[in-house]
Design an enzyme around this catalytic site. Sequence first.
Site, short mmCIF file in Angstrom:
data_model
loop_
_atom_site.label_atom_id
_atom_site.label_comp_id
_atom_site.label_asym_id
_atom_site.label_seq_id
_atom_site.Cartn_x
_atom_site.Cartn_y
_atom_site.Cartn_z
N GLY A 1 63.91 -24.69 -56.92
CA GLY A 1 64.44 -26.05 -57.03
C GLY A 1 65.94 -26.18 -56.82
CG ASN B 1 67.09 -27.46 -50.92
OD1 ASN B 1 67.99 -27.86 -50.20
ND2 ASN B 1 66.51 -26.29 -50.76
CB ILE C 1 51.91 -33.60 -46.70
CG1 ILE C 1 53.16 -32.98 -47.33
CG2 ILE C 1 51.82 -35.08 -47.10
CD1 ILE C 1 53.17 -32.94 -48.84
CG ASN D 1 59.86 -30.29 -45.04
OD1 ASN D 1 59.83 -29.85 -46.20
ND2 ASN D 1 59.70 -29.51 -43.98
CG HIS E 1 61.80 -25.63 -41.62
ND1 HIS E 1 60.68 -25.06 -42.19
CD2 HIS E 1 62.19 -24.80 -40.63
CE1 HIS E 1 60.40 -23.93 -41.56
NE2 HIS E 1 61.29 -23.76 -40.60
C1 GAR Z 1 64.24 -23.79 -49.23
O1 GAR Z 1 64.92 -22.80 -48.49
C2 GAR Z 1 63.51 -24.73 -48.30
O2 GAR Z 1 64.21 -24.99 -47.12
C3 GAR Z 1 62.26 -23.95 -48.03
O3 GAR Z 1 61.91 -23.41 -49.29
C4 GAR Z 1 63.11 -23.16 -50.03
C5 GAR Z 1 62.98 -23.80 -51.40
O4 GAR Z 1 64.07 -23.43 -52.20
N1 GAR Z 1 61.23 -24.77 -47.46
C6 GAR Z 1 60.41 -24.34 -46.51
O5 GAR Z 1 60.40 -23.20 -46.10
C7 GAR Z 1 59.44 -25.39 -46.00
N2 GAR Z 1 58.81 -24.96 -44.79
P1 GAR Z 1 64.44 -24.24 -53.52
O6 GAR Z 1 63.15 -24.35 -54.35
O7 GAR Z 1 65.46 -23.36 -54.19
O8 GAR Z 1 64.98 -25.58 -53.12
#
Ligand code: GAR
Length: 208
Positions: A12, A14, A94, A108, A110
């Site tokens: 989490g 982000n 989703i 989203n 990425h």
């Molecule tokens: C982040 O790096 C995000 O970009 C990625 O998962 C991580 C979550 O980190 N998402 C993907 O790969 C989606 N395809 P967080 O829980 O610390 O925010």
Amino acid sequence: MLKLAVCVSGGGTNLQAVIDRIGSGEISDVSISVVISNNRNAYALQRAEKHGIEHVCICPKDYESRDAFNDAFLAKLDSYDVNLVVLAGFLVVIPESVIQAYRGRIINIHPSLIPSFCGKGYYGLKVHEAVLARGVKVTGATVHFVDEGTDTGPIILQRAVEVQEGDTPEILQRRVMEQAEWVLLPEAIRLIAAGKVSVTDGHVKIRK
Ligand code: GAR
């Protein structure tokens, strides 16, 4: 007021970036109505708790079929009456019903420069492993609208990040988060809340 549902599966960071930017006033007219996780143990849920943000867990394993989970997920989202669904490291596909109900209102983050290193199987550290295996010199992050495909929706913001010699997937992931993700995701939300983002023929325009 733009009301958000932020969907998470893991740490989490982000989500935290969004919480911090709302807290500092850099993003105005935005509130997080709910944090939704598919993973009971996601640290992101503790972050929500700490900031007094409503949080719920909805786990596919608790439903007898995928359809039942999909229905429950849509009902959960609907119950919070949100304007924007933010996928911040949400590792659940989703459902089409949700994409239809929230078309143009799901974004989203990425961790690569789409269309490189994206699509099925590219998530989290796997993206950075693939980047290092290919030997590209530049990677980055992308915020995009979500459509029926995997990472195929209209691109809102992208930012490049250098790959450096000696990078491990973990080191590169951290740099991509710090230099790109934690900046881009709050910024995309700010721009959407300010009414500056429009989509025509699959292309995003951002009004200055
Ligand atoms: C982040 O790096 C995000 O970009 C990625 O998962 C991580 C979550 O980190 N998402 C993907 O790969 C989606 N395809 P967080 O829980 O610390 O925010």
